[in-house]
Design a protein around this motif. Structure first.
Motif, PDB file in Angstrom:
ATOM      1  N   ARG A 212       0.932  -1.243   0.054  1.00 27.21           N
ATOM      2  CA  ARG A 212       0.558   0.177  -0.026  1.00 27.21           C
ATOM      3  C   ARG A 212       0.841   1.466   0.258  1.00 27.21           C
ATOM      4  O   ARG A 212       1.826   1.431   0.245  1.00 27.21           O
TER       5      ARG A 212
ATOM      6  N   GLN B 225      -5.045   9.773   0.975  1.00 22.34           N
ATOM      7  CA  GLN B 225      -5.174   9.216  -0.170  1.00 22.34           C
ATOM      8  C   GLN B 225      -4.587   8.332  -0.004  1.00 22.34           C
ATOM      9  O   GLN B 225      -3.152   8.185   0.704  1.00 22.34           O
TER      10      GLN B 225
ATOM     11  N   ARG C 263      -3.064   3.530  -2.009  1.00 23.20           N
ATOM     12  CA  ARG C 263      -3.237   3.249  -2.938  1.00 23.20           C
ATOM     13  C   ARG C 263      -2.724   1.681  -2.691  1.00 23.20           C
ATOM     14  O   ARG C 263      -2.346   1.683  -2.525  1.00 23.20           O
ATOM     15  N   ASP C 264      -4.092   0.411  -3.505  1.00 24.36           N
ATOM     16  CA  ASP C 264      -2.951  -0.597  -2.998  1.00 24.36           C
ATOM     17  C   ASP C 264      -2.380  -1.052  -4.131  1.00 24.36           C
ATOM     18  O   ASP C 264      -2.257  -0.299  -5.015  1.00 24.36           O
TER      19      ASP C 264
ATOM     20  N   ALA D  18       0.736   4.024  -8.892  1.00 27.18           N
ATOM     21  CA  ALA D  18      -0.390   4.514  -7.990  1.00 27.18           C
ATOM     22  C   ALA D  18       0.720   6.076  -7.413  1.00 27.18           C
ATOM     23  O   ALA D  18       0.087   7.087  -7.328  1.00 27.18           O
TER      24      ALA D  18
ATOM     25  N   SER E 278      -1.142   8.020 -10.316  1.00 21.27           N
ATOM     26  CA  SER E 278      -2.684   8.681  -9.366  1.00 21.27           C
ATOM     27  C   SER E 278      -2.541   9.805  -8.207  1.00 21.27           C
ATOM     28  O   SER E 278      -3.430  10.509  -8.112  1.00 21.27           O
TER      29      SER E 278
END
Length: 479
Positions: free
Chosen positions: A26, A45, A47-48, A65, A68
């Motif tokens: 993560r 925020q 992200r995995d 990731a 984004s």
């Protein structure tokens, strides 16, 4: 020895900071801001990441990731601080002689390959002093393999992101705990569930001189979240827990931790974090802790500083004196100069006012001085007249007595009377005959010559006699 309000004022600023917590599974971003003394969590925020043993795949997943996350912060303006998870780093506690305290960096640089299962050129490392333990100096040593850290830094560099510091999740969580705990000397323990493990850090706050505090990280452990490890976790907590030590954890893990360690007074750190950061947590608090903790460095609110970056390229994570502090200091100096300079100006202004008032009073003062001089002259004349009036009776008595007893053949040319003494000058056929005449008078006494007598061609003697008055203080008696 700085008072707390001065320390708080020194940290006042307008700053932004981004913390990135990167684990194999993560990526979590926390963006903080500071407006003077108010801290806020403005962005969060997560992200995995798909775990992969292949390095290229890992870099690709991390790159997607980070891409984004770019809309949620500005890499060019926001300072970024990186935190790596515990499974990408190692830590240990070592005890060294207190004599090496002056050269601790050099000693650890020489001994690190012996203390850790890595060669010196394979790791980035840094340390925190944990205080004295008997006659030894306790040191917490943190290290991360260069391969793992460089892989993350290379991906970030593609997007123009250059972290100012890299640290482990243990130190980031310790800073977050100290920040949420606030002021006051008290030891504390934080147990944070991370990637199937219990990450455990201990901090201590002790007074250090007049109104100052010393913040220390006491230990850092990691135990698996498994049934077989619960007994060890319980024993470890009880071993390090003092009477006033508080145990903190995230809201989701509070009940599970209380059941394991048998501590009813486990404090939820989530509520304290929301209160200090003026925000709600949309991401699981245990994942957000390290990201916020490392971001605190950019706001100059971190109490513990650790940086795994190599020293030649190590960046300063916090300005000692911010632009706002410089501005406030300059403003204070200007105010002090204006305040100090106003005294001579005000004195000069008051002096000019007094001079103007004095000029207005000059004619009146001159008139009063003239009147005073006139009064002084009149007083002197009155004193002379009063003296003459007081002595008028005595002078008449003297003249009357001399006219009675001095023979007709004697002539007086000068008479002086002063302070009860009479001096007479003149000529006579026989000056010595005048002395008994004056002595027989009831008005004179102590008659005698004041100067030698001289006989002239006319067979007359000049004389100068001196006599005192009888009862001169009482004004004398009439003959």
């Amino acid at each position: 020895m700085t008072p707390p309000w001065v320390q708080s004022l020194a940290r006042a600023d307008f700053l932004r900071s981004v913390g990135l917590w990167v684990s194999p599974r993560r990526v979590v971003l926390a963006r903080l801001s500071k407006n003077l003394f108010r801290l806020s969590l403005v962005e969060q925020q997560a992200r995995d990441l798909e775990p992969s043993p292949d390095g290229a795949t890992r870099r690709h997943n991390l790159s997607q990731a980070i891409r984004s996350l770019l809309p949620h912060f500005d890499p060019g303006r926001d300072p970024v601080y990186l935190c790596v998870s515990h499974d990408q780093a190692v830590s240990c506690q070592v005890f060294l002689p207190q004599a090496v305290a002056e050269n601790l960096s050099q000693v650890l640089d020489y001994e690190v390959s012996r203390l850790l299962p890595f060669r010196r050129d394979e790791i980035y490392f840094d340390y925190l002093a944990a205080g004295k333990r008997g006659d030894k100096l306790a040191v917490l040593l943190f290290a991360a393999p260069k391969r793992a850290v460089d892989e993350i830094l290379e991906v970030l560099a593609v997007f123009g992101i250059r972290p100012r510091a890299v640290e482990t999740s243990a130190t980031a969580e310790a800073n977050y705990l100290l920040f949420c705990q606030g002021a006051g000397p008290a030891p504390a323990i934080l147990l944070n569930p991370q990637n199937g493990n219990w990450e455990m850090v201990g901090v201590d706050v002790q007074p250090d001189g007049w109104k100052r505090q010393r913040h220390r990280m006491v230990f850092a452990y990691c135990l698996p979240r498994a049934d077989w490890a619960e007994a060890s976790l319980r024993e470890l907590v009880q071993a390090v827990k003092a009477d006033n030590t508080r145990v903190f954890t995230s809201e989701a893990a509070k009940d599970a931790l209380a059941a394991i360690v048998g501590v009813d007074a486990v404090t939820d750190l989530s509520g304290l974090g929301r209160e200090r950061l003026n925000a709600d947590f949309q991401i699981d608090h245990h994942d957000l802790m390290p990201a916020i903790g490392v971001a605190l460095r950019g706001l100059r609110e971190a109490r513990l500083t650790l940086n795994l970056l190599p020293h030649p390229s190590q960046r300063e994570e916090g300005r000692g004196i911010s632009r706002l502090n410089v501005f406030l200091l300059a403003l204070l100096l200007l105010a002090l100069l204006a305040w100090g300079g106003s005294y001579p100006l005000r004195d000069e202004y008051r002096l000019s006012q007094l001079r103007a008032e004095n000029q207005k009073l000059v004619p009146e003062v001159t008139a009063l001085q003239q009147k005073e001089s006139e009064m002084t002259r009149i007083k002197k004349e009155l004193a002379i007249l009063s003296s003459l009036k007081a002595r008028r009776g005595e002078v008449l008595q003297i003249l009357d007595e001399l006219s009675r007893i001095v023979p007709a053949s004697a002539y007086l040319s000068n008479l002086r009377y002063r302070d009860g003494t009479v001096e007479i000058q003149g000529s006579a056929e026989s000056a010595s005959n005048l002395v008994p005449l004056l002595e027989r008078s009831v008005l004179f006494k102590n008659v005698g010559f004041n100067a030698p007598s001289n006989r002239g061609r006319d067979n007359r003697e000049t004389f100068s006699l001196k006599a005192e008055l009888e009862n001169a203080a009482g004004g004398g008696k009439k003959p």
